[in-house]
Motif scaffolding. Sequence first.
Motif, short mmCIF file in Angstrom:
data_model
loop_
_atom_site.label_atom_id
_atom_site.label_comp_id
_atom_site.label_asym_id
_atom_site.label_seq_id
_atom_site.Cartn_x
_atom_site.Cartn_y
_atom_site.Cartn_z
N ASP A 53 0.82 -1.21 0.00
CA ASP A 53 0.00 0.00 0.00
C ASP A 53 0.86 1.26 0.00
O ASP A 53 0.56 2.21 -0.73
N ARG A 57 0.88 4.16 -2.88
CA ARG A 57 0.63 5.57 -2.54
C ARG A 57 1.77 6.47 -3.03
O ARG A 57 1.52 7.63 -3.37
N ARG A 58 2.99 5.94 -3.08
CA ARG A 58 4.12 6.73 -3.59
C ARG A 58 3.87 7.22 -5.01
O ARG A 58 4.37 8.26 -5.41
N GLY A 60 0.84 7.86 -6.16
CA GLY A 60 -0.38 8.66 -6.19
C GLY A 60 -1.60 7.92 -6.70
O GLY A 60 -2.53 8.55 -7.20
N ASP A 62 -5.15 6.26 -6.76
CA ASP A 62 -6.37 6.51 -6.00
C ASP A 62 -6.86 5.23 -5.33
O ASP A 62 -6.32 4.14 -5.55
N ASP A 63 -7.90 5.36 -4.50
CA ASP A 63 -8.41 4.22 -3.74
C ASP A 63 -8.84 3.06 -4.64
O ASP A 63 -8.53 1.91 -4.34
N ARG A 66 -5.75 1.33 -6.13
CA ARG A 66 -5.04 0.56 -5.10
C ARG A 66 -5.80 -0.71 -4.76
O ARG A 66 -5.22 -1.77 -4.60
#
Length: 120
Positions: A53, A57-58, A60, A62-63, A66
């Motif tokens: 995760d 996130r590194r 960018g 989105d939910d 991911r």
Amino acid sequence: MANAPDDQNQPGTDIPPTPLLDRDSNLRGYKLNKMAMSLGAPESRQAFKADEDAYLRRFGLDDATRAAVAARDWHEMVRLGGNLFFILKISAVDPVPITSIGAAQAGMSHEDFLKERLGK
């Protein structure tokens, strides 16, 4: 084509349920594709495995993206703009057989895909 419908081969014609790779999907999937391409480096694969995760996130993501990566939802990743050639880098981390990805794209179980598409 002599007997083709008028809308065949026209821009914007839907090919259900195939996600089309066009400019918009390329832009939408840029971050996913960039992340997946980074997995070609051994140190990136290690970071991905250590904390997936945080790694996503590194870049960018989105939910929804991911979640698709975490679930290894190959069809959803393509729908979100992922390029299959880059997404294959994600499958190499686990590793996942390419036939499993083909089955997901076809909406079939892996066993049915092997039987129906590959005769195995």
